[in-house]
Design an enzyme around this catalytic site. Structure first.
Site, PDB file in Angstrom:
ATOM      1  N   HIS A 103       0.526  -1.521  -0.399  1.00  0.00           N
ATOM      2  CA  HIS A 103      -0.261  -0.149  -0.504  1.00  0.00           C
ATOM      3  C   HIS A 103       0.922   0.770  -0.229  1.00  0.00           C
ATOM      4  CE1 HIS A 103      -1.841  -3.558   1.770  1.00  0.00           C
ATOM      5  NE2 HIS A 103      -2.822  -2.814   1.287  1.00  0.00           N
ATOM      6  N   ASP A 203      34.460 -31.286  14.522  1.00  0.00           N
ATOM      7  CA  ASP A 203      34.485 -32.410  13.731  1.00  0.00           C
ATOM      8  C   ASP A 203      35.942 -32.515  12.929  1.00  0.00           C
ATOM      9  OD1 ASP A 203      34.325 -34.703  12.534  1.00  0.00           O
ATOM     10  OD2 ASP A 203      32.776 -34.630  12.980  1.00  0.00           O
ATOM     11  N   HIS A 206      36.104 -36.361  11.392  1.00  0.00           N
ATOM     12  CA  HIS A 206      35.321 -37.114  10.184  1.00  0.00           C
ATOM     13  C   HIS A 206      36.089 -36.343   8.613  1.00  0.00           C
ATOM     14  CE1 HIS A 206      34.447 -32.391   8.800  1.00  0.00           C
ATOM     15  NE2 HIS A 206      33.853 -33.081   7.890  1.00  0.00           N
ATOM     16  N   HIS A 211      35.741 -37.205   3.376  1.00  0.00           N
ATOM     17  CA  HIS A 211      36.312 -36.091   2.840  1.00  0.00           C
ATOM     18  C   HIS A 211      38.103 -36.783   2.005  1.00  0.00           C
ATOM     19  CE1 HIS A 211      34.042 -32.822   3.446  1.00  0.00           C
ATOM     20  NE2 HIS A 211      34.303 -33.149   4.545  1.00  0.00           N
ATOM     21  N   ASP A 359      29.857 -33.120   3.097  1.00  0.00           N
ATOM     22  CA  ASP A 359      29.355 -33.344   4.348  1.00  0.00           C
ATOM     23  C   ASP A 359      28.011 -33.403   4.735  1.00  0.00           C
ATOM     24  OD1 ASP A 359      31.820 -32.793   5.903  1.00  0.00           O
ATOM     25  OD2 ASP A 359      31.655 -30.580   4.933  1.00  0.00           O
TER      26      ASP A 359
HETATM   27  S1  FES Z   1       1.428  -1.048   3.146  1.00  0.00           S
HETATM   28 FE1  FES Z   1       0.423  -2.034   3.813  1.00  0.00          FE
HETATM   29  S2  FES Z   1       1.247  -3.996   4.019  1.00  0.00           S
HETATM   30 FE2  FES Z   1       3.071  -2.134   3.792  1.00  0.00          FE
HETATM   31 FE   LIG Z   2      33.475 -31.873   6.597  1.00  0.00          FE
END
Ligand code: FES
Ligand SMILES: [Fe+2]
Length: 452
Positions: A103, A203, A206, A211, A359
């Site tokens: 709005h 970690d 792992h 890897h 991962d």
């Molecule tokens: S102006 Fe109406 S929701 Fe932002």
């Molecule tokens: Fe990793």
């Protein structure tokens, strides 16, 4: 509802599997962890001029971070106070105002409501002063900007505490410090937010297994870990750290750039900076400057220093996260080196990175295996290195003897439980002097001086 005493045991070495699945627990985390901790937003260098903004997130709340006329930074909620529409849909840019596209209510760069279309005829009863976008605390540590919803929370500097001293290793470094290259890449992963947070906090276990294929291809110092061929753990190759408020990291000595594919210039840069870092910050932190770090700043901000990926795991419900990834660079690096590091970080830990993909599958199945109600009755453990840790003569916090250990897991989950149980920050402050009391072997480093 879940019994919080049952969720994590006293020393943080055992967790209920509910932590990765339970919806009620997730809501409590949003309120008590994300609603009260400092959460990473962006770096100052990504909003350098008046009106520069980025949109970010604190847990599931949408946030605008904007540079003000007086050069300060403000953060406010990105949701119109008329009917709740998002007022800014861009990820970043420069604005003189944020105008809602529903709005047309217009908000200034400070979040204040400055204009309402047809105000006198349609909205005369609205007091504009009461309808600004709600402000969020925002503070900077060495240019890294964090936000916090809780007015009673300590300052960012206090929240980081001794971890700040450790971060200064590269946030100050040779003098000019570090910054992030953006915009962040973004991807979705179907896992609970704590799975990657705990992985990054501690970690290294792992790495040789998950890897293995990537390490073989990349070579470098870590190639010996591929397939766990080497004899582990390595007590003399690194350490793990945990400090107050659940922050932590693991460091592999002399291996800062080991995951970079094109690393010669970065190696040269580190060698040039090291003497200045030692002069500025002392030998203990100069050693850390030359190491590779895996780290999580509690709760959901993780990074790898050396590989230079810097991440936030934004929760999207208990079983999904949005991963935001920046590249970390030193301010002293020239454009060429920055580009190389950005490319390297994308190759390893970008959205489609080789190691990131390795991962991802673990993160998902660690979460989704717990959808089974019988599976979920069980526990998971982080006992590695228990009692091989304690106060260290050269470093703050609790220091574990090997980079392959779970010291910082235990620190992370101890504090996680503390946050969930505490009514407010005053209750957390009451434990500041006893936070590390569950790390029992106080004399570990006295009895193992050679390991330090
Ligand atoms: S102006 Fe109406 S929701 Fe932002
Ligand atoms: Fe990793």
């Amino acid at each position: 509802m879940i019994d919080l005493d049952e969720l994590v045991n006293n020393d943080g070495s055992e967790q209920s599997r509910e932590i990765f699945w339970n919806q009620d627990l997730y809501q409590l985390e949003i309120e008590r962890v994300f609603g009260r901790c400092w959460l990473f937003l962006t770096h100052e260098s990504l909003v350098p001029n008046y009106g520069d903004f980025v949109t970010s997130r604190m847990a599931e709340d949408e946030i605008i971070v904007c540079r003000q006329k007086d050069d300060s930074i403000r953060a406010f909620i990105n949701s119109c106070t008329h009917r709740g529409n998002q007022v800014c849909h861009a990820e970043s840019g420069n604005a003189r105002a944020f105008i809602c596209n529903y709005h047309g209510w217009a908000f200034g760069t400070d979040g204040a409501l400055v204009d309402i279309p047809l105000e006198q005829r349609c909205h005369a009863q609205v007091n504009k002063e009461d309808c600004g976008l709600p402000q969020v605390r925002v503070e900077s540590y060495r240019g890294f900007l964090y936000g916090c919803f809780d007015a009673d929370a300590p300052s960012l500097e206090e929240y980081l505490g001794e971890f700040g001293w450790l971060l200064d290793t590269w946030m100050i470094g040779a003098g000019n410090g570090a910054e992030l290259l953006g915009p962040p890449s973004k991807s979705i992963l179907d896992c609970n937010w704590k799975v990657p947070a705990e992985n990054f906090v501690g970690d290294a276990y792992h790495v040789g297994w998950t890897h293995a294929a990537a390490l073989e291809v990349m070579g470098g110092e870590l190639a010996g870990l591929a397939g766990n061929r080497a004899d582990m753990p390595f007590d003399d190759m690194g350490k793990q750290f945990t400090t107050r408020h659940g922050h932590g990291f693991g460091v592999i000595n002399n291996a800062a750039t080991s995951i970079q594919v094109d690393r010669a210039d970065y190696d040269k840069f580190i060698a040039e900076q090291l003497p200045k870092v030692a002069e500025n910050l002392g030998e203990a932190r100069a050693n850390l400057f030359n190491g590779h770090w895996n780290s999580t700043l509690f709760p959901n901000n993780s990074f790898l220093y050396g590989t230079n990926t810097f991440k936030v795991w934004h929760p999207r419900g208990p079983h999904q996260i949005e991963v935001w990834t920046w590249t970390l660079v030193h301010k002293d690096m020239d454009l060429d080196l920055r580009k190389k590091i950005q490319k390297g970080a994308a190759f390893s830990f970008g959205t489609a990175g080789t190691l990131e993909a390795d991962d991802g599958e673990n993160m998902m199945t660690c979460t989704y295996s717990n959808r089974g109600s019988v599976t979920r009755r069980g526990t998971i453990r982080s006992t590695m290195g228990l009692n091989h840790e304690g106060p260290h003569p050269d470093y703050p916090g609790i220091v574990g003897a090997s980079f392959i250990g779970e010291t910082s897991y235990r620190g992370f989950y101890r504090f996680y439980k503390e946050m969930l149980k505490a009514e407010n920050w005053y209750a957390i402050r009451d434990k500041d002097d006893s936070w590390d009391s569950t790390f029992e072997n106080r004399d570990f480093w006295k009895n193992h001086p050679t390991a330090s």
